[in-house]
Design an enzyme around this catalytic site. Structure first.
Site, PDB file in Angstrom:
ATOM      1  N   ASP A 193      -1.226  -6.030  -0.575  1.00 39.92           N
ATOM      2  CA  ASP A 193      -1.564  -5.431   0.722  1.00 39.92           C
ATOM      3  C   ASP A 193      -3.049  -5.142   0.824  1.00 39.92           C
ATOM      4  O   ASP A 193      -3.663  -4.647  -0.135  1.00 39.92           O
ATOM      5  CB  ASP A 193      -0.832  -4.081   0.853  1.00 39.92           C
ATOM      6  CG  ASP A 193       0.214  -4.104   1.937  1.00 39.92           C
ATOM      7  OD1 ASP A 193       0.171  -4.981   2.826  1.00 39.92           O
ATOM      8  OD2 ASP A 193       1.106  -3.229   1.889  1.00 39.92           O
ATOM      9  N   GLU A 228       8.843  -4.489  10.582  1.00 38.96           N
ATOM     10  CA  GLU A 228       9.314  -3.198  10.061  1.00 38.96           C
ATOM     11  C   GLU A 228       9.778  -2.299  11.211  1.00 38.96           C
ATOM     12  O   GLU A 228       9.173  -2.286  12.302  1.00 38.96           O
ATOM     13  CB  GLU A 228       8.183  -2.498   9.286  1.00 38.96           C
ATOM     14  CG  GLU A 228       8.602  -1.121   8.763  1.00 38.96           C
ATOM     15  CD  GLU A 228       7.676  -0.527   7.709  1.00 38.96           C
ATOM     16  OE1 GLU A 228       6.708  -1.199   7.289  1.00 38.96           O
ATOM     17  OE2 GLU A 228       7.940   0.627   7.313  1.00 38.96           O
ATOM     18  N   LYS A 245      -1.577  -9.318   2.518  1.00 39.38           N
ATOM     19  CA  LYS A 245      -0.851  -8.906   3.733  1.00 39.38           C
ATOM     20  C   LYS A 245      -1.712  -7.909   4.490  1.00 39.38           C
ATOM     21  O   LYS A 245      -2.379  -7.070   3.866  1.00 39.38           O
ATOM     22  CB  LYS A 245       0.499  -8.269   3.382  1.00 39.38           C
ATOM     23  CG  LYS A 245       1.234  -7.693   4.609  1.00 39.38           C
ATOM     24  CD  LYS A 245       2.679  -7.378   4.335  1.00 39.38           C
ATOM     25  CE  LYS A 245       2.930  -6.014   3.724  1.00 39.38           C
ATOM     26  NZ  LYS A 245       2.445  -4.859   4.525  1.00 39.38           N
ATOM     27  N   GLU A 252      -1.713  -5.434   8.335  1.00 39.73           N
ATOM     28  CA  GLU A 252      -0.943  -4.938   9.484  1.00 39.73           C
ATOM     29  C   GLU A 252      -1.660  -5.250  10.785  1.00 39.73           C
ATOM     30  O   GLU A 252      -2.887  -5.133  10.866  1.00 39.73           O
ATOM     31  CB  GLU A 252      -0.730  -3.421   9.349  1.00 39.73           C
ATOM     32  CG  GLU A 252       0.126  -3.065   8.155  1.00 39.73           C
ATOM     33  CD  GLU A 252       0.402  -1.563   8.026  1.00 39.73           C
ATOM     34  OE1 GLU A 252       0.120  -0.799   8.981  1.00 39.73           O
ATOM     35  OE2 GLU A 252       0.903  -1.172   6.955  1.00 39.73           O
ATOM     36  N   ASP A 259       0.842  -1.207   0.000  1.00 40.51           N
ATOM     37  CA  ASP A 259       0.000   0.000   0.000  1.00 40.51           C
ATOM     38  C   ASP A 259       0.873   1.252   0.000  1.00 40.51           C
ATOM     39  O   ASP A 259       0.374   2.367  -0.140  1.00 40.51           O
ATOM     40  CB  ASP A 259      -1.013  -0.006   1.154  1.00 40.51           C
ATOM     41  CG  ASP A 259      -0.360  -0.085   2.522  1.00 40.51           C
ATOM     42  OD1 ASP A 259       0.874  -0.242   2.592  1.00 40.51           O
ATOM     43  OD2 ASP A 259      -1.082   0.013   3.529  1.00 40.51           O
ATOM     44  N   SER A 260       2.210   1.060   0.087  1.00 40.14           N
ATOM     45  CA  SER A 260       3.135   2.175  -0.116  1.00 40.14           C
ATOM     46  C   SER A 260       2.937   2.781  -1.506  1.00 40.14           C
ATOM     47  O   SER A 260       3.374   3.899  -1.763  1.00 40.14           O
ATOM     48  CB  SER A 260       4.590   1.697   0.055  1.00 40.14           C
ATOM     49  OG  SER A 260       4.826   0.542  -0.726  1.00 40.14           O
TER      50      SER A 260
HETATM   51  O1  KIV Z   1       3.517  -1.182   1.690  1.00 41.28           O
HETATM   52  C1  KIV Z   1       4.680  -1.603   1.702  1.00 41.28           C
HETATM   53  O2  KIV Z   1       5.497  -1.302   0.824  1.00 41.28           O
HETATM   54  C2  KIV Z   1       5.078  -2.476   2.805  1.00 41.28           C
HETATM   55  C3  KIV Z   1       6.522  -2.819   2.909  1.00 41.28           C
HETATM   56  C4  KIV Z   1       7.242  -1.666   3.464  1.00 41.28           C
HETATM   57  C5  KIV Z   1       6.744  -4.042   3.718  1.00 41.28           C
HETATM   58  O3  KIV Z   1       4.258  -2.853   3.588  1.00 41.28           O
END
Ligand code: KIV
Length: 280
Positions: free
Chosen positions: A90, A189, A120, A122, A51-52
């Protein structure tokens, strides 16, 4: 990589990643687009559509700018550009935290619409129900503990984890909970090095470090950080293996000069009246 590590689709499966605990380090990078996925796929074990993307490609201030639709569109592009890596997408903030039913529905939508291998999310102790239910529904889950970018506003900024006894204890509870809930691996992280190393020894699923420890079972970086394309703040844990900022800005400057001088397009870049004179 052994033949049985590949799923029916020929890709590295989430289960194959799980079996890499304690073995050769697992190579992971984020990817958001078709061309970048094509370039990375031969070199990595796992591509994360993080989600970055909301910050890196869309210019949002935090990952809270990501939506389910955004993640699905980028997940589809990365799947089209790769045929070997395990692709994990994500779950964006707002798509899973409030209820287990919402989490299962969002995870199912991501997998059905992209074809990715896993999702994924969090959280640790607070997300046990979500992880267990998504896994029970047949979708592999990667956990994400330590610094959790979706919580930075709540946390008052990007704060390194594992610096107090209470926080270390909470990290152990999170790691053990994520493992027990059935996750196949977990991202750690922004966590004190020795704590990330201890967490890696404490659980039986692979840990993937980012700003964590070289003792983690694998490493991940954001692709734009790794190739030196990030134009804003570059975090301390990033190693730049190239400086694409300079390459892109130099190319743009040369192109601009040639257009202004009428040096581009040249004879090779225009079409002749007779087709056989064309180099296409
Ligand atoms: O969103 C992302 O890029 C991440 C990584 C930093 C692990 O969750």
């Amino acid at each position: 990589m052994k033949i049985q590590d590949l799923s029916a689709s020929g890709r590295i499966s989430a289960d194959a990643i799980r079996r890499r605990k304690g073995g050769v380090p697992i190579v992971c990078l984020t990817a958001y687009t078709y061309p970048v996925a094509r370039l990375l796929d031969p070199h990595v074990d796992l591509l994360l559509v993080g989600d970055s993307v909301a910050m890196v490609l869309h210019g949002h201030k935090t990952t809270l700018g990501a939506s389910l639709e955004m993640m699905i569109a980028h997940g589809q592009a990365v799947m089209r550009g790769s045929d070997r890596a395990c692709v994990v997408v994500d779950m964006p903030a707002g798509s899973y935290e409030t209820s287990v039913a919402e989490a299962v529905a969002s995870a199912r939508r991501i997998v059905e619409e992209t074809g990715c291998q896993a999702v994924k999310l969090e959280g640790g102790v607070d997300m046990v129900g979500q992880i267990a239910a998504i896994v029970a529904g047949g979708i592999p889950v990667m956990g994400h503990i330590g610094l959790q970018p979706q919580s930075v506003e709540k946390d008052g900024g990007y704060k390194i984890k594992g610096r107090t006894e209470d926080n270390v204890a909470a990290l152990f509870r999170d790691a053990e909970t994520v493992e027990k809930a059935g996750a196949f691996s977990v991202v750690i992280e922004g966590t004190v090095e020795s704590v990330a190393a201890d967490l890696t020894r404490a659980i039986a699923i692979p840990t993937i470090g980012i700003g964590a420890s070289r003792d983690c079972d694998g490493q991940i970086l954001v692709i734009d950080d790794m190739v030196g394309l990030t134009v804003d703040r570059v975090p301390k844990f990033v190693k730049e293996y190239a400086s694409l900022r300079d390459v892109v800005s130099d190319a743009a400057a040369r192109y601009a000069a040639e257009v202004r001088d009428r040096a581009f397009p040249g004879p090779d870049h225009v079409f002749a009246a007779t087709p056989d004179k064309d180099k296409v």
